[in-house]
Design a protein around this motif. Sequence first.
Motif, short mmCIF file in Angstrom:
data_model
loop_
_atom_site.label_atom_id
_atom_site.label_comp_id
_atom_site.label_asym_id
_atom_site.label_seq_id
_atom_site.Cartn_x
_atom_site.Cartn_y
_atom_site.Cartn_z
N PHE A 59 0.86 -0.91 0.12
CA PHE A 59 -0.21 -0.07 0.41
C PHE A 59 0.62 1.22 -0.03
N LEU A 60 1.05 2.13 -0.84
CA LEU A 60 1.61 3.12 -1.14
C LEU A 60 0.98 4.31 -1.02
N ILE A 61 0.95 4.27 0.05
CA ILE A 61 -0.02 5.78 0.59
C ILE A 61 0.51 7.37 0.70
N ASN A 78 6.48 -0.94 -3.52
CA ASN A 78 7.87 -0.32 -4.75
C ASN A 78 6.74 0.67 -5.52
N GLY A 79 6.15 0.93 -6.27
CA GLY A 79 5.39 1.60 -7.34
C GLY A 79 3.48 1.64 -7.69
N GLY A 80 3.55 1.36 -8.73
CA GLY A 80 2.23 1.18 -8.91
C GLY A 80 0.94 0.65 -8.90
N ARG A 132 -6.68 13.05 -4.67
CA ARG A 132 -4.69 13.01 -4.21
C ARG A 132 -4.55 13.86 -5.32
N TRP A 133 -4.60 13.23 -7.20
CA TRP A 133 -3.99 13.08 -7.75
C TRP A 133 -4.92 15.07 -8.93
N LEU A 134 -5.59 14.97 -8.23
CA LEU A 134 -6.29 16.99 -8.72
C LEU A 134 -6.55 17.48 -7.72
N ILE A 180 8.58 10.31 -14.26
CA ILE A 180 8.68 9.98 -13.14
C ILE A 180 7.81 8.57 -13.23
N LYS A 181 9.38 7.69 -12.60
CA LYS A 181 8.64 5.89 -12.42
C LYS A 181 9.47 4.63 -12.01
N ARG A 182 9.58 3.91 -11.78
CA ARG A 182 10.56 2.87 -11.39
C ARG A 182 11.39 2.64 -12.26
N TYR A 201 12.36 -2.55 -19.04
CA TYR A 201 11.29 -1.70 -20.56
C TYR A 201 10.27 -0.47 -20.59
N LYS A 202 10.94 0.44 -19.57
CA LYS A 202 10.25 1.59 -19.25
C LYS A 202 10.94 2.41 -20.33
N ARG A 203 12.15 2.27 -20.79
CA ARG A 203 13.40 3.25 -21.32
C ARG A 203 13.83 3.82 -21.18
N ASN A 256 15.43 10.18 -4.91
CA ASN A 256 14.46 9.58 -3.84
C ASN A 256 12.88 9.99 -4.03
N TYR A 257 12.49 9.41 -5.27
CA TYR A 257 11.29 9.70 -6.18
C TYR A 257 10.30 8.24 -5.12
N ASN A 258 8.84 10.01 -4.88
CA ASN A 258 8.12 8.91 -3.63
C ASN A 258 6.92 9.69 -4.39
N MET A 287 6.76 13.55 -4.03
CA MET A 287 8.32 13.78 -5.14
C MET A 287 6.74 13.98 -5.87
N ALA A 288 6.11 13.34 -6.45
CA ALA A 288 4.88 13.07 -7.55
C ALA A 288 4.10 14.34 -6.90
N GLU A 289 3.89 14.60 -6.19
CA GLU A 289 2.55 15.42 -6.18
C GLU A 289 3.25 16.95 -5.71
N SER A 310 -0.49 -1.51 -17.42
CA SER A 310 -1.12 -0.05 -17.48
C SER A 310 -0.50 1.33 -17.33
N GLY A 311 0.26 1.28 -16.11
CA GLY A 311 0.49 2.89 -15.77
C GLY A 311 -0.36 3.55 -15.33
N THR A 312 -0.32 4.37 -14.28
CA THR A 312 -0.90 4.69 -13.36
C THR A 312 -0.01 6.37 -13.49
N GLY A 313 0.58 6.14 -13.50
CA GLY A 313 1.44 7.73 -13.72
C GLY A 313 1.21 8.85 -14.33
N ASN A 314 1.02 7.32 -16.31
CA ASN A 314 0.27 8.48 -17.42
C ASN A 314 -0.77 8.59 -17.25
C1 LIG Z 1 1.55 6.97 -9.82
C2 LIG Z 1 3.06 6.03 -9.37
C3 LIG Z 1 3.67 5.67 -9.65
C4 LIG Z 1 3.60 4.74 -10.86
O1 LIG Z 1 3.86 5.08 -12.23
P1 LIG Z 1 3.67 4.53 -13.11
O2 LIG Z 1 4.23 5.91 -14.58
O3 LIG Z 1 1.76 4.16 -14.00
O4 LIG Z 1 5.19 2.75 -13.43
C5 LIG Z 1 4.73 4.55 -8.94
N1 LIG Z 1 5.40 5.91 -8.02
C6 LIG Z 1 4.65 6.55 -7.24
C7 LIG Z 1 5.21 7.71 -6.24
C8 LIG Z 1 3.37 6.97 -8.50
O5 LIG Z 1 2.68 7.76 -7.65
#
Ligand SMILES: *Cc1c(COP(=O)(O)O)cnc(C)c1O
Length: 797
Positions: free
Chosen positions: A76-78, A120-122, A456-458, A533-535, A539-541, A613-615, A618-620, A640-644
């Motif tokens: 749970f990446l809260i 870890n991520g998504g 959270r994301w808007l 921004i992502k792991r 494959y994410k290149r 230290n992306y988290n 930082m994404a916000e 899928s991706g959710t960062g997109n």
């Molecule tokens: C949304 C999010 C991800 C997922 O990103 P992708 O680009 O879909 O891999 C990873 N880490 C954090 C901190 C996120 O908020």
Amino acid sequence: MTAQNQTPVTAESLQSEITRHLKLSLGKDPKHASLYDWRMSLSLALRDQVVEPWFASTRQTYEGKHKRVYYLSMEFLIGRLIEDVTINLDVEGVAVEAMSALGQDYYTVVANEPDAALGNGGLGRLAACFMDSLATLAIPAYGYGIRYEHGLFEQHFENGQQTETAEGWLAQRHVWEFERPEVAYNIHFGGYVSDEGGKAHWHPAETVLASAYDTPVVGWKGKWANTLRLWAAKPVKLFDLDSFNRGDYVGANAPERLARTISRVLYPDDTTQDGKELRLKQEYFFTSASIKDLLRRFLSEGNKIEDLPNHVAIQLNDTHPAIAGPELVRLLIDKHDLSEEAAIDTARQCLAYTNHTLLPEALESWPEDLFARILPRHHRIIQMIQERHLQQTGSHVRIIEHGNVKMGELAFVMAHHVNGVSALHSELVKETVFSDLHAAYPDRILNQTNGITPRRWLYSCNPALRGLINDTIGTAWHTDLEQLQDLNAHLDDASFQQAFRAAKATNKDRMAKWLKDRNGITLDTSAMFDIQIKRIHEYKRQHMNILETIALWNEIRDNPTANWTPRVKIFGGKAAPGYALAKSIIHLINDVAATINNDPVTKDLLQVVYPENYNVSMAEILIPASDLSEQISTAGKEASGTGNMKLSLNGSPTIGTLDGANVEIREHVGAENFFLFGLTAQEADAKRGEHGYSRRAIESSPVLSRVLGQIAAGVFSAGDRYRYSDILHNLYEHDYFLLSCDFDEYFAKQREVDAVYQDVPRWTRMAAANTAGMGWFSSDRTIRGYAKDIWGTASVI
Ligand SMILES: *Cc1c(COP(=O)(O)O)cnc(C)c1O
């Protein structure tokens, strides 16, 4: 509902509650309070607001005998919890005022909270977004996971290379959770199974205690609250006094050591599985505790065990909790005397499984001997499940094969539905990993495209855009994100466009200030912010992006007075500590940044930054400030991706491939508002069959050849010609992710981006059209889909 009966929070009442907590809960005189003390007092005062709606929701669920959803997730990446509560209770303004009356800056206090980084991520962030939507939609639900003592590691750069240190969020008091010492289960490992009187008996060798910690998860406007229940491992007996008395002081601590290692640390890898015993123990630990807990709740309501599927929906977030199938079957047979057939049938009606990846190295399997040693009873049950599956379907797909227990096949066979996480991914699930099982169970696989919580994301992370949207179309979008399409009527309106740009500028300034304070780096905020921004993963290149950056640098240097579009290339993300090539990519990005940022010829046109230290926090900051979203994975590889989604929703057009949810994002925002390039998933597969494809692609691309030649010559590594030979070798010899084949089209598409960005009204229209088109990607829509198609539940208010 109690929530409505609660007296509304005012700045005055919150202020006095904060002061009360400071004195009585923290034991601090306001005169001597530190930032930490203020944060704790604020958190406690806010937490008090959640408790009544939480009780009311629980009561209503019991009284209505509503079916509950159990979301089992290893992650749970809260992020920060203060934020979750202030947004959902809509008390941010009140909190700002209250803190200011106390002489404190609310945002400084909030920034003092460490992220809850139990993922870890998504995949982990999806679980957090789902918890938010379940609460907002008032669907009775529990999230079940592990209360890791150490969340995802902290990333640092030393001479451009990633180093890791342990994260320690629980070193401070964690006031959002409630310890439930009375809710604890014995979880067993090892030993042997005997047969007595026609029944199997498991005689385990080791036992640890799973102890519950509950965090309320409140939904929009506090109308409903669910529970996130995380399990901590504790010794069954604290201390082995016999060993101690014999003088064996190390042995005396053994029970505690074993127990504590289980919930000690999150595995920091999301794309490979290393088959370690501790990981299997973690998975069984939290899954078994969760299944026992939900059975106890179900039986306490006086239900008959056969009725379980009418009251319980268990969702497995990936295969990590796949042992839930055999565990539930075991309990139904061994403790509740169901027949094998009835037990399997009942369990299957409760269970559903979400697949998150097609990468073969990420599909979990366990050596059968290890599995049988740790979970001997489950080993036998899986053999029994397999026999019945083979007999009933005539399928030849085995769960145990070549000495391995395959968790994907296990989860599939034991689930009534299996879903992929984007339209493309779900089709590929049918065609690739599970094609044979799909033939045996043709109605089992369906799709639920991922989503993100718009709160959270808007709403929360982008107050500037929130304000503009409220002023333009009203506030209905807060709970119905598809209302954003009303923005389409304003896309060509000059004053709207200007306000939209002003909001973006505000966010870019905010990010620039954040980076200045953090790293002393100055950003050119008039330049395009181009963000990936992502792991870090092949494959994410990210390496394609940094090679393109070098190519652009070359072109600018060749022709410095041309009409260039200034860019800041921004990277963020962690590499798994054992993933050497990903760590090389990080090193290369930092090396290239050091070279390019010090070039006087290009310094006003191109800058590369990579904050450590992306988290989530930082994404916000970064996402609202983005102009261009890089979603450039090899087609067929990003589930899928959710960062997109987050970036597009915040008015940042995508440059991307037809991969994962990019496909659906492009459909929703319009092809003309999306910079598409690259091979399709089918073309990518075909390409891999061509002998020598990567060398040929590199040799036919002067731009890419030049870039690779510079790296090989040590241009970015102080003359060291071997620093990046791993990356170079990989690209020339076995470019599985087809960077070489997509590079030229990517480079060309970036030049198109440059041109469009200079056409300010056109770019603004594109950016705003992205926001307007993204309403469908709310995780509220996703959760409604699961509720209807998979769980058979609905909102109860
Ligand atoms: C949304 C999010 C991800 C997922 O990103 P992708 O680009 O879909 O891999 C990873 N880490 C954090 C901190 C996120 O908020």
